[in-house]
Design a protein around this motif. Structure first.
Motif, PDB file in Angstrom:
ATOM      1  N   LYS A  52      -6.701  -7.728  -7.739  1.00 40.85           N
ATOM      2  CA  LYS A  52      -7.204  -8.106  -6.401  1.00 40.85           C
ATOM      3  C   LYS A  52      -6.441  -7.363  -5.299  1.00 40.85           C
ATOM      4  O   LYS A  52      -7.028  -6.948  -4.303  1.00 40.85           O
ATOM      5  CB  LYS A  52      -7.056  -9.619  -6.183  1.00 40.85           C
ATOM      6  CG  LYS A  52      -8.086 -10.417  -6.963  1.00 40.85           C
ATOM      7  CD  LYS A  52      -7.916 -11.883  -6.652  1.00 40.85           C
ATOM      8  CE  LYS A  52      -8.889 -12.727  -7.444  1.00 40.85           C
ATOM      9  NZ  LYS A  52      -8.392 -14.087  -7.620  1.00 40.85           N
ATOM     10  N   ALA A  53      -5.132  -7.226  -5.495  1.00 40.61           N
ATOM     11  CA  ALA A  53      -4.308  -6.531  -4.487  1.00 40.61           C
ATOM     12  C   ALA A  53      -4.769  -5.087  -4.347  1.00 40.61           C
ATOM     13  O   ALA A  53      -4.961  -4.576  -3.243  1.00 40.61           O
ATOM     14  CB  ALA A  53      -2.840  -6.583  -4.902  1.00 40.61           C
ATOM     15  N   VAL A  54      -4.980  -4.435  -5.497  1.00 37.34           N
ATOM     16  CA  VAL A  54      -5.379  -3.026  -5.472  1.00 37.34           C
ATOM     17  C   VAL A  54      -6.769  -2.889  -4.839  1.00 37.34           C
ATOM     18  O   VAL A  54      -7.027  -1.979  -4.049  1.00 37.34           O
ATOM     19  CB  VAL A  54      -5.313  -2.433  -6.905  1.00 37.34           C
ATOM     20  CG1 VAL A  54      -6.011  -1.081  -6.979  1.00 37.34           C
ATOM     21  CG2 VAL A  54      -3.858  -2.314  -7.331  1.00 37.34           C
ATOM     22  N   ASN A  55      -7.668  -3.807  -5.155  1.00 35.10           N
ATOM     23  CA  ASN A  55      -9.011  -3.766  -4.544  1.00 35.10           C
ATOM     24  C   ASN A  55      -8.937  -3.880  -3.029  1.00 35.10           C
ATOM     25  O   ASN A  55      -9.629  -3.166  -2.310  1.00 35.10           O
ATOM     26  CB  ASN A  55      -9.870  -4.906  -5.079  1.00 35.10           C
ATOM     27  CG  ASN A  55     -10.611  -4.470  -6.316  1.00 35.10           C
ATOM     28  OD1 ASN A  55     -10.642  -3.270  -6.617  1.00 35.10           O
ATOM     29  ND2 ASN A  55     -11.191  -5.409  -7.026  1.00 35.10           N
ATOM     30  N   LEU A  56      -8.080  -4.792  -2.560  1.00 33.16           N
ATOM     31  CA  LEU A  56      -7.929  -4.975  -1.112  1.00 33.16           C
ATOM     32  C   LEU A  56      -7.387  -3.695  -0.464  1.00 33.16           C
ATOM     33  O   LEU A  56      -7.874  -3.254   0.579  1.00 33.16           O
ATOM     34  CB  LEU A  56      -6.996  -6.149  -0.823  1.00 33.16           C
ATOM     35  CG  LEU A  56      -6.873  -6.482   0.651  1.00 33.16           C
ATOM     36  CD1 LEU A  56      -7.755  -7.688   0.988  1.00 33.16           C
ATOM     37  CD2 LEU A  56      -5.441  -6.814   1.028  1.00 33.16           C
ATOM     38  N   LEU A  57      -6.386  -3.108  -1.122  1.00 27.78           N
ATOM     39  CA  LEU A  57      -5.801  -1.876  -0.582  1.00 27.78           C
ATOM     40  C   LEU A  57      -6.837  -0.753  -0.547  1.00 27.78           C
ATOM     41  O   LEU A  57      -6.949  -0.014   0.428  1.00 27.78           O
ATOM     42  CB  LEU A  57      -4.594  -1.458  -1.433  1.00 27.78           C
ATOM     43  CG  LEU A  57      -3.342  -2.304  -1.204  1.00 27.78           C
ATOM     44  CD1 LEU A  57      -2.342  -2.126  -2.337  1.00 27.78           C
ATOM     45  CD2 LEU A  57      -2.678  -1.906   0.117  1.00 27.78           C
ATOM     46  N   LEU A  92       3.338  -2.275  -3.307  1.00 34.17           N
ATOM     47  CA  LEU A  92       1.987  -1.709  -3.484  1.00 34.17           C
ATOM     48  C   LEU A  92       1.445  -1.192  -2.153  1.00 34.17           C
ATOM     49  O   LEU A  92       0.862  -0.108  -2.079  1.00 34.17           O
ATOM     50  CB  LEU A  92       1.024  -2.765  -4.043  1.00 34.17           C
ATOM     51  CG  LEU A  92       1.158  -3.099  -5.530  1.00 34.17           C
ATOM     52  CD1 LEU A  92       0.184  -4.216  -5.899  1.00 34.17           C
ATOM     53  CD2 LEU A  92       0.897  -1.868  -6.394  1.00 34.17           C
ATOM     54  N   SER A  93       1.624  -2.008  -1.114  1.00 34.78           N
ATOM     55  CA  SER A  93       1.141  -1.614   0.203  1.00 34.78           C
ATOM     56  C   SER A  93       1.794  -0.283   0.627  1.00 34.78           C
ATOM     57  O   SER A  93       1.113   0.651   1.075  1.00 34.78           O
ATOM     58  CB  SER A  93       1.468  -2.749   1.184  1.00 34.78           C
ATOM     59  OG  SER A  93       1.318  -2.335   2.490  1.00 34.78           O
ATOM     60  N   ALA A  94       3.109  -0.183   0.439  1.00 41.03           N
ATOM     61  CA  ALA A  94       3.831   1.033   0.827  1.00 41.03           C
ATOM     62  C   ALA A  94       3.387   2.229  -0.011  1.00 41.03           C
ATOM     63  O   ALA A  94       3.184   3.331   0.514  1.00 41.03           O
ATOM     64  CB  ALA A  94       5.333   0.801   0.664  1.00 41.03           C
ATOM     65  N   LEU A  95       3.209   1.995  -1.304  1.00 41.16           N
ATOM     66  CA  LEU A  95       2.787   3.080  -2.211  1.00 41.16           C
ATOM     67  C   LEU A  95       1.430   3.649  -1.776  1.00 41.16           C
ATOM     68  O   LEU A  95       1.244   4.862  -1.696  1.00 41.16           O
ATOM     69  CB  LEU A  95       2.699   2.538  -3.641  1.00 41.16           C
ATOM     70  CG  LEU A  95       2.371   3.549  -4.743  1.00 41.16           C
ATOM     71  CD1 LEU A  95       3.601   4.404  -5.061  1.00 41.16           C
ATOM     72  CD2 LEU A  95       1.902   2.860  -6.022  1.00 41.16           C
ATOM     73  N   PHE A  96       0.504   2.748  -1.473  1.00 45.69           N
ATOM     74  CA  PHE A  96      -0.849   3.189  -1.082  1.00 45.69           C
ATOM     75  C   PHE A  96      -0.832   3.871   0.284  1.00 45.69           C
ATOM     76  O   PHE A  96      -1.481   4.882   0.474  1.00 45.69           O
ATOM     77  CB  PHE A  96      -1.837   2.008  -1.107  1.00 45.69           C
ATOM     78  CG  PHE A  96      -2.441   1.791  -2.466  1.00 45.69           C
ATOM     79  CD1 PHE A  96      -1.662   1.372  -3.524  1.00 45.69           C
ATOM     80  CD2 PHE A  96      -3.791   2.034  -2.689  1.00 45.69           C
ATOM     81  CE1 PHE A  96      -2.200   1.182  -4.792  1.00 45.69           C
ATOM     82  CE2 PHE A  96      -4.345   1.853  -3.954  1.00 45.69           C
ATOM     83  CZ  PHE A  96      -3.552   1.423  -5.001  1.00 45.69           C
ATOM     84  N   TYR A  97      -0.094   3.295   1.243  1.00 39.07           N
ATOM     85  CA  TYR A  97      -0.009   3.935   2.571  1.00 39.07           C
ATOM     86  C   TYR A  97       0.565   5.348   2.445  1.00 39.07           C
ATOM     87  O   TYR A  97       0.080   6.295   3.052  1.00 39.07           O
ATOM     88  CB  TYR A  97       0.856   3.106   3.520  1.00 39.07           C
ATOM     89  CG  TYR A  97       0.049   2.240   4.461  1.00 39.07           C
ATOM     90  CD1 TYR A  97      -0.798   2.819   5.415  1.00 39.07           C
ATOM     91  CD2 TYR A  97       0.126   0.861   4.409  1.00 39.07           C
ATOM     92  CE1 TYR A  97      -1.551   2.031   6.279  1.00 39.07           C
ATOM     93  CE2 TYR A  97      -0.625   0.062   5.264  1.00 39.07           C
ATOM     94  CZ  TYR A  97      -1.462   0.654   6.197  1.00 39.07           C
ATOM     95  OH  TYR A  97      -2.209  -0.118   7.051  1.00 39.07           O
ATOM     96  N   LYS A  98       1.620   5.447   1.652  1.00 33.74           N
ATOM     97  CA  LYS A  98       2.295   6.749   1.547  1.00 33.74           C
ATOM     98  C   LYS A  98       1.390   7.763   0.852  1.00 33.74           C
ATOM     99  O   LYS A  98       1.200   8.881   1.326  1.00 33.74           O
ATOM    100  CB  LYS A  98       3.620   6.554   0.768  1.00 33.74           C
ATOM    101  CG  LYS A  98       4.456   7.786   0.652  1.00 33.74           C
ATOM    102  CD  LYS A  98       5.105   8.136   1.977  1.00 33.74           C
ATOM    103  CE  LYS A  98       5.752   9.498   1.938  1.00 33.74           C
ATOM    104  NZ  LYS A  98       5.936  10.079   3.246  1.00 33.74           N
TER     105      LYS A  98
END
Ligand code: MEV
Length: 301
Positions: A52-57, A92-98
């Protein structure tokens, strides 16, 4: 290869009350979760949550790449009040933003992590993800769903050694514990508000303690625990352990959402002779370890 890590946390004081706008004092710990893109290892934070977290990101950051799998490695105890899910949300949030936006902005990372935390916990205060994101010691207050005020606090003296003792993984989730306090609050508002006000005084006591001297830390830990017991978030089994720690001359409290049916998650414990706590934990077959508080928040490894 891009690797991002984020720390777990403890709450010195203010858990639950912080959901209702009272302050909390939190600290990052020297246990971290590390995430990168790659083949997944066994990681025990729910697969459903990660999905779910990855889908949201992907949705919020408009990520088209759907093939990337994740590698997650962590030494933060899961589901025990040490901020494992918040650290995962932040990392996860930081990984995706970066990776997908080429952005490293702690406020953006933290806002997104809070949205992920809301999937998992319903109505969290946002304190756990904020301390994992920014690190250090954090004086935190939730003003509304969208507004959080926080300041980093620097202790002026070396902190006493805090020992973590695992009272047992709670059977309840944080979401369930927060919902239980909501129910208590709705039906016994005056009583709960009184407890929250007292918790606020203790939290302010901890803040003073960081600023001046730590001679009162046992008293504050005991008072905080007493109020968490009055809120009903500490199991009989955990109370019994804490009484034994007090008899040894130490102090201990639940840190986080707590638990009622079995264990209540990690305890933060203090004794002027820390060895006594390790021996106590060993003879009661409980995991224990020392932590260094106030380390760095989310970072690229
Ligand atoms: C959980 O680590 C802390 C609680 O205060 C919930 C929250 O702040 O969201 C129980």
């Amino acid at each position: 290869m891009l690797k991002v890590s984020a720390p777990g946390k403890i709450i010195l004081s203010g858990e639950h009350a912080v959901v209702y706008g009272k302050p909390a004092l939190l600290a990052s710990v020297d246990r971290r979760i590390v995430v990168s893109f790659g083949n997944s290892d066994n990681f025990s934070e729910g697969q459903d949550f990660i999905y779910k977290a990855v889908n949201l990101l992907r949705k919020n950051l408009q990520v088209k790449d759907v093939n990337s799998s994740l590698k997650i490695v962590s030494d933060i105890p899961v589901g025990s009040g040490m901020g494992s899910s918040a650290a995962l949300s932040v990392a996860l949030s930081a990984l995706f933003y970066k990776k997908y936006k080429k952005v490293w902005d702690l406020n953006l990372i933290n806002d997104m992590a809070y949205q992920i935390e809301r999937i998992q916990h319903g109505n969290p205060s946002g304190g756990d993800n904020t301390v994992s994101c920014f690190g250090g010691f954090l004086w935190f207050r939730k003003k509304s769903k969208r507004k959080m005020l926080f300041t980093q606090v620097k202790p002026t003296k070396k902190l006493p050694k805090i020992i973590i003792i695992q009272s047992g993984k709670p059977r309840e989730t944080t979401r369930e514990m927060v919902a239980q306090i909501r129910d208590f609050y709705v039906h016994h508002r005056r009583e709960v508000e009184k407890i929250f006000n007292n918790l606020e005084s203790v939290t302010k006591g901890f803040l003073k303690c960081l600023d001046a001297d730590f001679s009162d830390i046992s008293i504050l830990i005991n008072e905080n625990e007493h109020l968490l017991e009055a809120l009903g978030v500490v199991s009989d089994k955990t109370r019994f352990l804490i009484r034994k720690i007090k008899k040894l001359g130490g102090a201990a409290k639940v840190s986080g959402a707590g638990g009622i049916k079995d264990g209540s998650g990690i305890l933060i414990a203090y004794h002027k002779e820390p060895e006594k706590l390790f021996l106590f934990a060993k003879s009661n077959k409980l995991d224990s370890f020392s932590v260094i508080l106030g380390g760095k928040g989310v970072k690229i490894e």
